[in-house]
Design a protein around this motif. Structure first.
Motif, mmCIF file in Angstrom:
data_model
loop_
_atom_site.group_PDB
_atom_site.id
_atom_site.type_symbol
_atom_site.label_atom_id
_atom_site.label_comp_id
_atom_site.label_asym_id
_atom_site.label_seq_id
_atom_site.Cartn_x
_atom_site.Cartn_y
_atom_site.Cartn_z
ATOM 1 N N LEU A 72 39.403 38.410 30.308
ATOM 2 C CA LEU A 72 40.031 39.690 30.311
ATOM 3 C C LEU A 72 38.952 40.951 30.424
ATOM 4 N N LEU A 73 39.035 41.853 31.452
ATOM 5 C CA LEU A 73 38.272 42.875 31.740
ATOM 6 C C LEU A 73 38.907 44.045 31.147
ATOM 7 N N VAL A 74 38.140 44.700 30.304
ATOM 8 C CA VAL A 74 38.859 46.021 29.662
ATOM 9 C C VAL A 74 38.121 47.119 30.110
ATOM 10 N N LEU A 75 38.716 48.155 30.655
ATOM 11 C CA LEU A 75 37.896 49.433 31.309
ATOM 12 C C LEU A 75 38.599 50.582 30.807
ATOM 13 N N PRO A 76 37.951 51.544 30.909
ATOM 14 C CA PRO A 76 38.477 52.823 30.642
ATOM 15 C C PRO A 76 39.802 53.000 31.189
ATOM 16 N N ALA A 77 40.844 53.719 30.554
ATOM 17 C CA ALA A 77 42.092 53.865 31.310
ATOM 18 C C ALA A 77 42.073 54.675 32.249
ATOM 19 N N GLY A 78 42.891 53.982 33.334
ATOM 20 C CA GLY A 78 43.070 54.640 34.739
ATOM 21 C C GLY A 78 41.948 54.208 35.904
ATOM 22 N N ARG A 79 41.080 53.478 35.389
ATOM 23 C CA ARG A 79 40.067 52.705 36.488
ATOM 24 C C ARG A 79 40.489 51.413 36.943
ATOM 25 N N GLU A 80 41.962 50.758 36.129
ATOM 26 C CA GLU A 80 42.027 49.479 36.762
ATOM 27 C C GLU A 80 42.284 49.377 38.148
ATOM 28 N N ALA A 81 43.133 50.287 38.647
ATOM 29 C CA ALA A 81 43.639 50.176 40.028
ATOM 30 C C ALA A 81 42.330 50.055 41.135
ATOM 31 N N ASP A 82 41.424 51.018 40.768
ATOM 32 C CA ASP A 82 40.462 51.090 41.636
ATOM 33 C C ASP A 82 39.418 49.850 41.586
ATOM 34 N N VAL A 83 39.159 49.352 40.389
ATOM 35 C CA VAL A 83 38.465 48.120 40.366
ATOM 36 C C VAL A 83 39.335 46.891 40.714
ATOM 37 N N GLU A 84 40.472 46.818 40.545
ATOM 38 C CA GLU A 84 41.321 45.688 41.269
ATOM 39 C C GLU A 84 41.221 45.559 42.812
ATOM 40 N N ARG A 85 41.319 46.744 43.276
ATOM 41 C CA ARG A 85 41.209 46.913 44.836
ATOM 42 C C ARG A 85 39.806 46.460 45.219
ATOM 43 N N ARG A 86 38.961 47.031 44.496
ATOM 44 C CA ARG A 86 37.519 46.449 44.991
ATOM 45 C C ARG A 86 36.909 45.001 44.701
ATOM 46 N N LEU A 87 37.635 44.406 43.562
ATOM 47 C CA LEU A 87 37.395 42.997 43.274
ATOM 48 C C LEU A 87 38.074 42.349 44.374
ATOM 49 N N ARG A 88 39.399 42.664 44.876
ATOM 50 C CA ARG A 88 39.995 41.839 45.991
ATOM 51 C C ARG A 88 39.192 41.964 47.141
ATOM 52 N N GLU A 89 38.516 43.120 47.343
ATOM 53 C CA GLU A 89 37.970 43.232 48.628
ATOM 54 C C GLU A 89 36.435 42.307 48.562
ATOM 55 N N ALA A 90 35.810 42.167 47.441
ATOM 56 C CA ALA A 90 34.447 41.609 47.393
ATOM 57 C C ALA A 90 34.873 40.060 46.957
ATOM 58 N N LEU A 91 35.758 39.811 46.439
ATOM 59 C CA LEU A 91 35.991 38.262 46.079
ATOM 60 C C LEU A 91 36.391 37.653 47.281
ATOM 61 N N ALA A 92 36.097 36.287 47.396
ATOM 62 C CA ALA A 92 36.676 35.256 48.343
ATOM 63 C C ALA A 92 36.890 34.079 47.757
ATOM 64 N N GLY A 93 37.629 33.086 48.320
ATOM 65 C CA GLY A 93 37.844 31.785 47.825
ATOM 66 C C GLY A 93 38.825 31.973 46.802
ATOM 67 N N SER A 94 38.985 31.114 46.067
ATOM 68 C CA SER A 94 39.749 30.745 44.721
ATOM 69 C C SER A 94 39.856 31.821 43.817
ATOM 70 N N PHE A 95 40.654 32.574 43.665
ATOM 71 C CA PHE A 95 40.334 33.649 42.397
ATOM 72 C C PHE A 95 41.836 34.259 42.233
ATOM 73 N N SER A 96 41.918 35.283 41.232
ATOM 74 C CA SER A 96 43.225 35.725 40.963
ATOM 75 C C SER A 96 42.648 36.888 40.019
ATOM 76 N N VAL A 97 43.377 38.364 40.532
ATOM 77 C CA VAL A 97 43.041 39.536 39.605
ATOM 78 C C VAL A 97 44.583 39.962 39.344
#
Lengths: 1002, 177, 98
Positions: free
Chosen positions: B65-90
């Motif tokens: 569980l990644l806990v961020l300051p409110a409002g940053r989750e959408a941006d971090v989710e997007r960047r994680l999806r770009e950066a991650l490859a293979g088997s993952f889930s966000v």
């Protein structure tokens, strides 16, 4: 009332703190430090109760948990607690106690000869006989009253984890706890008494060169100084369960409105606290209980345990009589007589069953001028309401028979000791039966693994030094087994001046001139009035197993649970069967050791905490609107929103019509939602659902049925493809967690090779379902980045955008058959979006609707609710839903193979149909039959699963399951009502409204 | 009873939360997460770590569980999806969680009344976190360096949990933050 | 009340956190449609119901939500082994080994 039996000095009572109390409505006084029992004895109260079956007068026998007679209802009104032992009630100001057995109870007396052992069994053989007796027996049976209202007190649970739990804070327990603490272990020490010390609280000899009580104080102080020691007084260990889970019931009398109990901590909160202890090691230092002797009329008030007389004398400065006869089989009781003389009272004689007692105890008694009559026993007590004399006769040296004529000795107290019974209840709760030891004349505990050990007299130790030594050793060993210390004791055991003991005699039933069947009653179990003759009768009637005899005679069945009577009963049975005690064995002991209140079991899980209430983000809004609620699983859902003067049907009609004709809004946040993503997500869904998911386009939704492997419907719902490898599954509200567990089961155990992850997002989303022909217009007011037009946003599409400025997912799915948009936003913003939708809908008279209208709307469309229209035995075919089953998928789907089992292909299976019923709304669950009034048995044709009044159709509608129903459309069945009437119902198609599905696709 | 509250229960504001799944033995996965979030994923079971204004909690062998300051989750989710490859889930779970903080000298008793887990400091020092039974709900409990405990509960149960704690702590004296 | 060591959380937890999930090492048939009704019925309904050591699945429901295998004595309730899904039993002394 005066207190003639209170000594002018001594005891562990605080004479500066007198306490007024009442017993059976009589005002009395005692002192802080007294128990109710000691205070009653100080007043000279002899009879405290009438016996269970015979109504005989009974007095106080013991001084602790073993007391069978002095059972009282404590307190009055709603806060009353029934069946509490007076020996364990600390006196407090204003205490009110009444004998649990009302005077008119136990009135069986003259009829008792017609109620032999096994009476119930014999009556059950003849049902008519039992009915005859039942009314009479019910009136006389039972112990204790019923509280008059809801319990006003609070109760509580507290979890503990420790390395070593020590049960009992007598000499062995204190020594064990001390060693375990010194080794660095986390220790819990529990004792049922208000003060730690056990037998040491009445001890007169020195321990470690100081008075026993100061050794106790010093030891307790050291234990208290250990930060990881939890000391629980007034705490009875009631159960020892698997893996050393232990329940401890702590009584907190001051929390019950008695703030002036001496030494009680100043606590608030629960009256009782159930401690749930998980212990690495358990050391049972539960002590031993003195065993009474079974002789004629041994239930007369004034017959007591010798150790109890000793305890009353030293701990409470109470002498429960003037002239004592001590009847013993062993050395340990002698000091009771010696100290009795020291207290200025008279000892008529010590009657010792042993032919030639010798040793230090005997010599000390002789020095004190007490006559010791050896080779004799008290064979009978005489007196009307209390002991007036003891009948004493010579015993054969080895056989239990009399060898000479009896003689009488005047006395008002018979203190007796038949030896000691280690308290093995907890040890035996592990399932291992104790073994009999002829040497110890007792059952001794048998090890079950190495996580439970015992110390002190619970393990058979017979002297104070042995108790202290075995306690210390057990504490050190237990600590080392949890990784603390080397298992060696930290110091030599404390010294005492106790002389060595000489052998005891094994004597249980004292012979009488007449056999048990003819002699005055010889009681084995005082609480349930079981006599030696009853046990012999059971043996004569063919009962050989001790467990059977227990149930036949009720021996040990009371709240006392055989603490006094078990060994004597086993010994008498063994003799009657002509076998030894070891072969006879003892009965099984099970939790609880002493009665536990319902309050302690429930703890704080009562009232609103009995079952948690789950609330949606819009809960407050529904409350403000005065919604009536429906519980769905743990969720609170609005059932309907009554306006002033509206009944439920009016409100539901209004809400339904709003959804059909205008716009209505439903809080659908409770639906289960699971995010499923990964490269193989579609493969996974294809296997889980009956429907196919491999070709579902991004932004599209599909309905699916989830089956168990046996082919029955488990759940249903709509799943949307959010992105390339990402789906959102909807489950029914009640099944959300079961479905999630189901997905994880297959993902983790059978298909770990699939690249797929499941995440519950039920709580993440707040969902508002906008329903009705005007819903598109309303949504358009607060959403400008999704094209809501019919062709751009089709039925069964999902879109992402913003609603009222909040990132949202909108689904065009419908559980009502109307145009519908399900708006999902993160839950912490749910309320603001809901408010915005309500505001946007105001000009269209947007109407909130609840689960009742939701049910009507879906029933009009013939949509099923899993769990209401299915009961765990229905297949897709039964529900007429083969359209949702896709065969010939690459893997197939869970449950598919079962669909071709012969039983699932039967044509007379229950099938889902509509039911038309004229003017009456059918009762849900009502059975359906072909003929209204044939001769039983009337074959069942099915049942009603859902029934409502439809405002749209202006008539009742119903759904149900009927044998072969789909081929019987138009046939008339009869619905049997509870009041005996039979309503005719016609089998119809289950879709009552808009069969072509035009309304939802506009 | 002293005037000093035995227990202080504080309701924390909403935070941005991401549920993250992947293979902790895959260095590429770990590195990509660290590059996007600045957070090292804890691979030791039942531990958590702060990282600037974020924190990450171990939930399972492949789940955090990644806990961020409110409002940053959408941006971090997007960047994680770009950066991650293979088997993952966000998955954005910001709406799921309510954050409570429990402090005060009697805080341990409240946990003892509520959960079968062993929260003794010997077993649960700062830096540990555990998902366990909490009364009749469940919770993620984390031990903070200041001795207080963070409780992360599901939103639908939050009222129940807060009412339960209020009832449990009554005997110790309490305060609301 | 059992104490079960979760192989993933790597500590012993109380039974309240877990849920029983049935007998272990029951593989779903590769091709159910190729089975007779009787064979499919065996898979659906028949279990060893061992007295003594028994291999079973538990799920750490309130914890990490992972399923795992437990070797438990159904008489003494002693837990003899705990091991991940997919790992073969350490011995086949029970009736329901792989």
């Amino acid at each position: 009332m005066g207190t003639p039996r209170r000594l002018p000095s001594g005891g562990r009572i605080d004479r500066d703190r007198p306490i007024a109390f009442s017993f059976n409505r009589r005002e009395m006084r005692g002192f802080s430090g007294d128990t109710l029992a000691s205070a009653l004895l100080a007043h000279g109260v002899a009879t405290v109760a009438r016996s269970f079956k015979y109504g005989r007068p009974r007095g106080i026998v013991g001084h602790g948990v073993e007391e069978p007679n002095a059972i009282v209802d404590l307190g009055v009104g709603a806060a009353m607690t029934p069946n509490v032992r007076a020996t364990e009630i600390e006196l407090f100001a204003g205490l009110e106690a009444r004998t649990s057995r009302a005077p008119w109870q136990g009135a069986v007396g003259p009829l008792a000869r017609y109620l032999p052992a096994g009476f119930y069994y014999k009556m059950f053989l003849h049902a008519r006989g039992f009915r005859t007796w039942e009314r009479f027996l019910r009136a006389t049976a039972g112990l204790g009253g019923v509280p008059e209202g809801p319990d006003p007190d609070t109760y509580d649970h507290l979890n503990h984890h420790c390395d070593v739990l020590v049960v009992g804070a007598g000499p062995a327990g204190l020594a064990a706890a001390l060693e375990a603490c010194r080794a660095g272990a986390r220790v819990v020490l529990a004792d049922e008494q208000a003060e730690f010390g056990g037998s040491l609280l009445a001890e007169t000899g020195p321990v470690d060169g100081e008075h026993a009580s100061s050794w106790v104080a010093r030891t307790v102080a050291e234990l208290e100084s250990h930060p990881d020691a939890v000391l629980l007084a007034r705490s009875t260990v009631s159960g020892l369960y698997d893996h050393n889970f232990v329940t401890v019931v702590e009584r907190r009398p001051d929390a019950a409105g008695a703030p002036d109990v001496a030494g009680a901590p100043d606590v608030a909160g629960a009256r009782e606290r159930l401690h749930r202890v998980r212990a690495g090691q358990v050391v049972l230092a539960t002590g031993a209980i003195e065993r009474p002797l079974v002789f004629a009329n041994n239930d007369l008030p004034g017959v007591m345990l010798a150790s109890s007389v000793f305890t009353y004398l030293h701990r409470y400065a109470v002498v429960p009589g003037e002239r004592m006869v001590l009847c013993t089989t062993n050395d340990s009781a002698y000091r009771t007589a010696i100290d009795w003389v020291g207290a200025g009272r008279e000892v008529a004689a010590i009657v010792d069953a042993r032919p030639e007692p010798s040793g230090a105890a005997m010599q000390a008694a002789t020095r004190a001028g007490i006559e010791v009559i050896h080779g004799h026993a008290v064979i009978e007590a005489r007196g009307r309401k209390r002991v007036r004399e003891a009948v004493v006769a010579p015993l054969h040296g080895e056989d239990d028979r009399l060898t000479g004529p009896p003689r009488r000795i005047g006395c008002d107290l018979i203190a007796c000791s038949g030896g000691w019974t280690p308290t093995l209840h907890l040890a035996a709760q592990t399932g291992v039966k104790p073994r009999w030891s002829d040497e110890a004349i007792a059952f001794l505990p048998v090890p079950a693994g190495d996580a439970v050990t015992w110390a002190g007299s619970a393990g058979g130790a017979r002297s104070l030094p042995a108790c202290l030594q075995t306690g210390a050793a057990a504490g050190a060993m237990a600590a080392s087994r949890t990784g603390h210390g080397e298992g060696r004791v930290s110091a030599e055991p404390p010294e005492t001046d106790e002389p060595p003991e000489t052998p005891s005699r094994a004597l249980f039933l004292v012979p009488h001139q007449r056999p048990p069947s003819r002699a005055p009653k010889q009681f084995v179990d005082l609480q349930l009035d079981v006599t030696a003759a009853d046990i012999e009768l059971a043996a004569r009637e063919g009962y050989e197993s001790v467990e059977h005899v227990k149930r036949y005679t009720a021996l040990g069945f009371g709240t006392e649970q055989g603490k006094l009577g078990n060994v004597n009963g086993v010994a008498i049975l063994a003799r009657a069967l002509g076998q030894d005690i070891a072969a006879t064995g003892t009965t099984m002991f099970r939790p609880s050791y002493t009665p536990v209140t319902f309050g302690a079991v429930a703890g704080r899980d009562v009232g609103g905490f009995f079952d948690p209430e789950r609330r949606t983000p819009m809960h407050g809004w529904h409350e403000e609107q005065g919604a009536e609620w429906e519980d769905v699983g743990r969720w609170k859902r609005p059932r309907y929103y009554p306006k002033a003067g509206e009944g439920m049907q009016d409100a539901v009609n209004r809400e339904c019509l709003a959804a059909r004709d205008g716009v209505a809004i439903l809080d659908a946040s409770t639906l289960g939602k699971i995010d499923i993503q990964g490269a193989d997500a579609h493969v996974f869904l294809d296997r889980i659902y009956t429907t196919g998911f491999r070709r579902l386009g991004v932004g599209r939704c599909r309905y699916g049925l989830m089956l168990h492997e046996d082919g029955t419907i488990f759940d249903d719902g709509v799943t949307a493809r959010i992105a390339g490898h990402r789906y959102l599954m909807h489950t029914t509200t009640g099944n959300a967690e079961a479905v999630f567990d189901w997905l994880e089961l297959w993902r983790q155990t059978e298909w770990p090779d699939l690249d797929v992850y499941c995440t519950s997002v039920t709580d993440h989303w707040a969902t508002a379902a906008l329903v009705g022909p005007k819903s598109r217009e309303v949504l358009g007011r607060v959403c400008d980045d999704i094209d809501l037009s019919r062709d751009a946003f089709r039925f069964m599409d999902v879109r992402e955008g913003h609603v009222a400025g909040v990132p949202a997912r909108v689904f065009r799915i419908s559980f009502s058959g109307e145009l519908s948009f399900e708006v999902n936003v993160p839950a912490h913003r749910g309320r603001e979006v809901w408010d915005a939708l309500i505001e946007a809908g105001a000009e269209f008279d947007i109407t909130p609707y609840g689960t009742e209208a939701m049910h009507v709307l879906r029933a009009e469309k013939g949509f099923i609710i899993v769990g209401q229209d299915t009961d765990g035995s229905m297949t897709p075919a039964d529900m007429g839903m083969d359209w949702a089953v896709r065969r010939n998928k690459p893997f197939g789907f869970l449950g598919e193979r079962s669909l071709s089992l012969p039983d699932h292909l039967r044509e007379d299976r229950l099938q889902f149909v509509g039911l038309a019923s004229g003017d009456a709304v059918l009762p849900e669950g009502a059975p359906l039959v072909e003929v209204p009034d044939g001769a039983p048995p009337i074959p069942n044709q099915g049942f009603v699963s859902s029934a409502y009044h439809s405002a749209r159709l202006s008539r009742p509608i119903a759904l149900g399951l009927v044998r072969g129903g789909r081929t019987r459309l138009g046939e008339i069945l009869h619905c049997a009502l509870a009041d005996g009437r039979n309503l005719p119902v016609t089998i119809v198609d289950p879709v009552f409204y808009d069969p072509d599905g035009k309304a939802q696709d506009v | 009873m002293s005037d000093r509250p035995g227990v202080v229960l504080r309701r924390e504001p909403a935070r941005g939360c991401l549920n993250l799944r992947g293979n902790p033995r895959d260095a590429g996965f770990r590195n990509a997460v660290a590059a996007v979030t600045g957070v090292e994923l804890p691979v030791e079971s039942c531990t958590w770590g702060p990282a600037g204004d974020a924190a990450v909690y171990w939930l399972g062998p492949d789940e955090w569980l990644l806990v961020l300051p409110a409002g940053r989750e959408a941006d971090v989710e997007r960047r994680l999806r770009e950066a991650l490859a293979g088997s993952f889930s966000v998955v954005d779970t910001s709406g799921t969680h309510c954050f409570l903080n429990l402090s005060g000298p009697a805080r341990g008793y409240v946990l003892q009344k509520s959960s079968p887990y062993d929260f003794h400091p010997r077993n649960f020092p700062a830096g540990r976190c555990v998902q366990t039974v909490f009364a009749k709900a469940s919770a993620l409990v984390a031990a903070n360096p200041d001795g207080s405990f963070d409780l992360v509960v599901r939103r639908s149960y939050a009222d129940y949990v807060r009412d339960w704690i209020a009832d449990a702590e009554e005997e110790y004296g309490f305060a609301r933050g | 009340m059992l104490r079960i060591r979760c192989p993933y959380c790597e500590e012993a937890r109380s039974e309240e956190e877990f849920a029983y999930a049935g007998e272990a090492h029951i593989r779903r048939p590769e091709d159910p449609e190729a089975l007779s009704d009787r064979e499919w019925g065996e898979y659906l309904h028949f279990r060893t119901n061992a007295r003594g050591p028994h291999r079973e699945m538990w799920v750490h429901a309130a914890g990490c939500r992972r399923y795992f295998n437990v070797l438990r004595d159904t008489v003494s309730y002693e837990i003899l082994d705990v091991y991940p899904i997919g790992k073969a039993p350490s011995d086949d002394s029970t009736g329901n080994g792989a």
